[in-house]
Design a protein around this motif. Structure first.
Motif, PDB file in Angstrom:
ATOM      1  N   VAL A 263       0.738  -1.198   0.056  1.00  0.00           N
ATOM      2  CA  VAL A 263       0.172  -0.274  -0.089  1.00  0.00           C
ATOM      3  C   VAL A 263       0.748   1.430  -0.053  1.00  0.00           C
ATOM      4  CG1 VAL A 263      -1.890   1.254   1.065  1.00  0.00           C
ATOM      5  CG2 VAL A 263      -1.888  -1.328   1.140  1.00  0.00           C
ATOM      6  N   ASN A 264       0.709   2.149  -0.898  1.00  0.00           N
ATOM      7  CA  ASN A 264       1.397   3.165  -1.120  1.00  0.00           C
ATOM      8  C   ASN A 264       0.664   4.480  -0.523  1.00  0.00           C
ATOM      9  OD1 ASN A 264       3.031   5.708  -1.786  1.00  0.00           O
ATOM     10  ND2 ASN A 264       3.278   5.150  -3.632  1.00  0.00           N
ATOM     11  N   CYS A 265       1.002   4.531   0.937  1.00  0.00           N
ATOM     12  CA  CYS A 265       0.009   5.543   1.729  1.00  0.00           C
ATOM     13  C   CYS A 265       0.166   6.946   0.910  1.00  0.00           C
ATOM     14  CB  CYS A 265       0.567   5.619   2.976  1.00  0.00           C
ATOM     15  SG  CYS A 265       0.375   3.921   3.963  1.00  0.00           S
ATOM     16  N   ALA A 266       1.222   7.511   0.250  1.00  0.00           N
ATOM     17  CA  ALA A 266       1.272   8.635  -0.337  1.00  0.00           C
ATOM     18  C   ALA A 266       0.369   8.956  -1.322  1.00  0.00           C
ATOM     19  CB  ALA A 266       2.746   9.037  -0.462  1.00  0.00           C
ATOM     20  N   ALA A 267       0.069   7.673  -2.192  1.00  0.00           N
ATOM     21  CA  ALA A 267      -0.537   7.893  -3.485  1.00  0.00           C
ATOM     22  C   ALA A 267      -2.075   7.873  -3.197  1.00  0.00           C
ATOM     23  CB  ALA A 267      -0.051   6.847  -4.216  1.00  0.00           C
ATOM     24  N   ILE A 268      -2.456   7.496  -2.235  1.00  0.00           N
ATOM     25  CA  ILE A 268      -3.892   7.402  -1.986  1.00  0.00           C
ATOM     26  C   ILE A 268      -4.441   8.752  -1.262  1.00  0.00           C
ATOM     27  CG2 ILE A 268      -5.745   6.136  -0.766  1.00  0.00           C
ATOM     28  CD1 ILE A 268      -3.599   3.790  -0.424  1.00  0.00           C
ATOM     29  N   PRO A 269      -5.561   9.469  -1.919  1.00  0.00           N
ATOM     30  CA  PRO A 269      -6.117  10.532  -1.239  1.00  0.00           C
ATOM     31  C   PRO A 269      -6.460  10.255   0.321  1.00  0.00           C
ATOM     32  CG  PRO A 269      -7.082  10.166  -3.218  1.00  0.00           C
ATOM     33  CD  PRO A 269      -6.318   8.877  -2.922  1.00  0.00           C
ATOM     34  N   SER A 270      -6.146  11.288   0.979  1.00  0.00           N
ATOM     35  CA  SER A 270      -6.573  11.104   2.527  1.00  0.00           C
ATOM     36  C   SER A 270      -7.763  10.395   2.854  1.00  0.00           C
ATOM     37  CB  SER A 270      -5.936  12.248   3.299  1.00  0.00           C
ATOM     38  OG  SER A 270      -6.659  13.410   2.838  1.00  0.00           O
TER      39      SER A 270
ATOM     40  N   LEU B  95       2.825  -4.503   3.477  1.00  0.00           N
ATOM     41  CA  LEU B  95       3.737  -3.274   3.383  1.00  0.00           C
ATOM     42  C   LEU B  95       3.260  -1.868   3.085  1.00  0.00           C
ATOM     43  CD1 LEU B  95       6.584  -1.915   3.150  1.00  0.00           C
ATOM     44  CD2 LEU B  95       6.424  -2.455   0.828  1.00  0.00           C
ATOM     45  N   LEU B  96       3.146  -1.070   4.506  1.00  0.00           N
ATOM     46  CA  LEU B  96       2.531   0.187   4.515  1.00  0.00           C
ATOM     47  C   LEU B  96       3.842   1.293   4.032  1.00  0.00           C
ATOM     48  CD1 LEU B  96       0.697  -0.075   7.531  1.00  0.00           C
ATOM     49  CD2 LEU B  96      -0.164  -0.291   5.430  1.00  0.00           C
TER      50      LEU B  96
ATOM     51  N   VAL C 224       4.747  -4.486   7.823  1.00  0.00           N
ATOM     52  CA  VAL C 224       6.280  -4.070   7.603  1.00  0.00           C
ATOM     53  C   VAL C 224       5.976  -2.838   7.008  1.00  0.00           C
ATOM     54  CG1 VAL C 224       8.232  -4.143   6.039  1.00  0.00           C
ATOM     55  CG2 VAL C 224       7.121  -6.148   6.832  1.00  0.00           C
ATOM     56  N   ALA C 225       6.514  -1.610   7.738  1.00  0.00           N
ATOM     57  CA  ALA C 225       6.350  -0.122   7.208  1.00  0.00           C
ATOM     58  C   ALA C 225       7.497   0.205   6.584  1.00  0.00           C
ATOM     59  CB  ALA C 225       5.848   0.738   8.494  1.00  0.00           C
ATOM     60  N   ALA C 226       7.486   1.117   5.752  1.00  0.00           N
ATOM     61  CA  ALA C 226       8.695   1.945   4.962  1.00  0.00           C
ATOM     62  C   ALA C 226       8.523   3.496   5.289  1.00  0.00           C
ATOM     63  CB  ALA C 226       8.820   1.162   3.798  1.00  0.00           C
ATOM     64  N   THR C 227       9.575   3.911   5.248  1.00  0.00           N
ATOM     65  CA  THR C 227       9.329   5.488   4.848  1.00  0.00           C
ATOM     66  C   THR C 227      10.936   6.070   4.605  1.00  0.00           C
ATOM     67  OG1 THR C 227       8.626   7.573   5.998  1.00  0.00           O
ATOM     68  CG2 THR C 227       9.744   5.789   7.411  1.00  0.00           C
ATOM     69  N   ASN C 228      10.885   7.306   3.915  1.00  0.00           N
ATOM     70  CA  ASN C 228      12.041   8.030   3.629  1.00  0.00           C
ATOM     71  C   ASN C 228      12.139   9.293   4.659  1.00  0.00           C
ATOM     72  OD1 ASN C 228       9.956   9.529   2.205  1.00  0.00           O
ATOM     73  ND2 ASN C 228      10.880   9.609   0.405  1.00  0.00           N
ATOM     74  N   ARG C 229      11.052   9.477   5.486  1.00  0.00           N
ATOM     75  CA  ARG C 229      11.118  10.443   6.370  1.00  0.00           C
ATOM     76  C   ARG C 229      11.690  10.002   7.849  1.00  0.00           C
ATOM     77  NH1 ARG C 229       5.524  13.719   5.881  1.00  0.00           N
ATOM     78  NH2 ARG C 229       5.526  14.098   3.555  1.00  0.00           N
ATOM     79  N   ASN C 230      12.171  11.084   8.363  1.00  0.00           N
ATOM     80  CA  ASN C 230      12.309  11.200   9.680  1.00  0.00           C
ATOM     81  C   ASN C 230      11.402  11.203  10.583  1.00  0.00           C
ATOM     82  OD1 ASN C 230      13.777  11.259  12.222  1.00  0.00           O
ATOM     83  ND2 ASN C 230      15.461  12.659  11.662  1.00  0.00           N
TER      84      ASN C 230
END
Length: 648
Positions: free
Chosen positions: A387-394, A429-430, A469-475
């Motif tokens: 699941v691409n959390c950034a690509a789905i409207p909030s 995968l989030l 499993v979560a993934a992010t490029n943010r701090n």
């Protein structure tokens, strides 16, 4: 006349009215003529009485006559033949003494009725007699050979002009064969029900109006209802899913009015409160004339199949999303110390069910690491859902993750399973989890804590067994400090963090990755490419690769397409050095800027033509031939003010 000591004859006139003449009555007429007339009338009456007795004796049923007090007046020949009791024995009580001058019906009942039936038969007769009303009861009567057979005894009173009972007439009708047939039918029905109850499918018998007449043990055990509750009016609405009641009501009723088999899918409430899908097949039962008498409904549990179908649909959706976006490396390539450390962590955590947080810059291969964890886990045979959390409207992300019920919101025309339900038993995968809204973070926290969730529009919790499993490029720590990410959720996700080093920190892997990618794209382009030129390798290893492996992938793919020689080379003009001596993708950057400006022009022109409207048949999205969500995302990225195109 009777001789002394012989039993008396039954009443000479048991069939006469209350004003009839009795045998042996004395007359004192005024003259002989009148006396003769009376004698003639009496003789005619006796003749008629004898003829009537012969008729009654010939009736193929036991017939009898009682006086108003219940004493025996007459028993026909059939009665004597069946019981083996002679007239002398039947009337012996009348001759024995003046105190017991009449044979009582209760005495005869006790003599010929089965011992198990005697008390009930006598009690029934003693209730009928004083009421003076017709009555009947079933008893077993002893035959002359000692065998007992079932009879139905019917008694009917005869009244005079004043309404007083003057006689009781009755018949004993043999129903032994009927009883045996009924017993066989009951036995066959019992055996049939035992067979039906042993069938693991849910079976119900319906009337032609759709009412439930019977349900087998499988359905009773499934629903937890009793037979009385199942056949009660309205029971169907108690066990059928609310969304299916209206959907099936008219369809089912129309089909039941016909005579052809039909089927439908419906959800039935289990005794533990869970609904499961059933395929119900309806088959008619007809009489010899072809008229429908009953319907048999057989339900087969297809819940697991429906779940698999829904999961496949979601997996197909996920695969389509995978194809729509840029593909990443099919394998993890490299041997640097940083990569070996990551793979070691993957090997250690894969066999557990612990939540993993994959950290790394864009393009470092976070999804590859997540897939590697899944493939090495005990869940490898189960779904892997990304699941691409950034690509789905909030506004849609909650529905995407947890699903929704029909009618939960505008546009929810049917029930839909969410990604968590599709991943049940496997891994989810989030990706880009740092972009989740605070509201969705709360719902996700519940899933991690309680391993259950609720679909939008439903209050029923759904248990789920999913590895996250979560993934992010943010701090995320900085996001927690800034208040944009919940601290509790961060702690839940940060059970086992894995940091993927950027490509610039593992330059030793660049030659291996480059060679792998060259072979991959050359095969796709049907080209034969040999070694990489030394100059190209030097350029690659000197560059900082802000886009990491994904950027390297794009550069190599373009070079393979343009290459005509067998040696792989990259045009150095694509890259330039920064002030510190590092290389930057000059032309790539300028091309990106040019494309962005061109996109802006096209979108603004479409907004102008649609007067600032994005959705709808005449909106900008329709004019451009793209989904509304895609256009709105582009508008946000390009920072376009669509409101300035709306009429003032």
């Amino acid at each position: 006349m009777t001789s002394p000591g012989s039993p008396p004859e039954p009443d000479a006139t048991p069939f006469a009215t209350a004003g009839g003449y009795a045998a042996g009555r004395r007359f004192a007429p005024a003259d002989h003529t009148a006396q003769a007339a009376v004698r003639d009338a009496f003789e005619k009456l006796k003749t008629s009485e004898a003829r009537l007795r012969r008729i009654i004796d010939a009736i193929p049923a036991q017939a009898w006559c009682l006086r108003p007090d219940g004493t025996v007046a007459y028993l026909n020949q059939r009665w004597h033949e069946y019981t083996g009791i002679t007239r002398e024995e039947a009337y012996r009580a009348r001759a024995s003494s003046a105190a017991a001058s009449e044979a009582d019906a209760t005495d005869l009942l006790r003599r010929i009725v089965h011992p198990d039936d005697a008390a009930g038969a006598v009690a029934k007769w003693l209730r009928i007699l004083p009421e003076g009303l017709p009555g009947e009861f079933e008893v077993r009567l002893r035959r002359h050979d000692g065998e007992y057979r079932w009879f139905i005894v019917r008694a009917e009173p005869v009244r005079d002009e004043k309404g007083e009972v003057v006689q009781w007439y009755g018949t004993n009708t043999d129903i032994e064969d009927l009883k045996r047939a009924e017993s066989r039918l009951r036995q066959e029905e019992h055996e049939l029900r035992s067979i039906v109850d042993a069938i693991p499918q849910s079976i119900t018998v319906l009337g032609t109006d759709g009412s439930t007449l019977y349900a087998n043990r499988s359905l009773l055990d499934y629903t937890g209802l009793t037979m009385d509750e199942v056949v009660a009016p309205g029971s169907r609405s108690r066990i059928l899913h609310p969304d299916d009641v209206e959907r099936l009501k008219d369809e089912r009723q129309r089909a039941l009015c016909g005579d052809a088999p039909f089927e439908n899918e419906q959800r039935l409430l289990r005794r533990d409160g869970q609904y499961r899908w059933f395929l119900v097949r309806y088959s008619p039962v007809r009489d010899p004339g072809g008229r429908v008498l009953r319907w048999y409904a057989t339900g087969t549990d297809i819940h697991d199949r429906k779940q698999v179908e829904e999961r496949v649909r979601n997996e197909n959706l996920a695969l389509r999303e995978e194809l729509d976006r840029s593909s990443m490396l099919e394998e993890i390539v490299g041997s640097s110390e940083g990569l070996r450390r990551v793979l070691s962590q993957v090997s250690k955590v894969a066999g557990t069910d612990s939540t993993v947080l994959v950290l790394g810059e864009t393009g470092t291969g976070k999804e590859l690491i997540a897939r590697a964890i899944h493939k090495r886990s005990r869940r490898a045979a189960e779904p892997f859902i990304r699941v691409n959390c950034a690509a789905i409207p909030s506004s849609l992300v909650t529905s995407e993750l947890f699903g929704h019920e029909r009618g939960a919101f505008t546009g929810a025309v049917q029930r839909r399973l969410g990604r968590f339900e599709a991943a049940n038993g496997g891994t989810i995968l989030l990706d880009e989890i740092g972009d989740l809204s605070m509201e969705t973070q709360v719902a996700l926290l519940r899933v991690l804590q309680e391993r259950e969730f609720e679909r939008i529009g439903s209050s029923r919790p759904i248990p789920v067994d999913v590895r996250v499993v979560a993934a992010t490029n943010r701090n995320l720590e900085a996001a927690v400090a800034a208040g944009s990410f919940r601290q509790e959720l961060f702690y839940r996700l940060n059970v086992f963090p894995i940091r993927i080093p950027p490509l610039r920190e593992r330059r030793d892997d660049i030659p291996l990755i480059a060679q792998y990618l060259i072979e991959r794209y050359a095969k796709r382009a049907r080209k034969r490419l040999g070694a990489i030129s030394k100059r190209t390798l030097d350029v690659f290893t000197a560059y900082d690769w802000p886009g990491n492996v994904r950027e390297l992938q794009n550069v190599i793919e373009r070079a393979v397409i343009l290459s005509d020689a067998e040696t792989f080379v990259v045009d150095e003009s694509w890259l330039r050095r920064d002030a510190r001596g590092g290389l930057l993708p000059e032309r790539t950057a300028s091309l990106a800027c040019t494309l962005a400006e061109r996109e802006r022009e096209i979108i603004e022109a479409a907004l102008a033509d649609s007067r600032g409207r994005v959705s709808g048949p005449s909106g900008a999205a329709a004019r451009l031939g793209v989904p509304r969500q895609t256009l709105e995302s582009k508008i946000r990225v390009l920072n376009i003010n669509r409101h300035r195109f709306q009429p003032g």
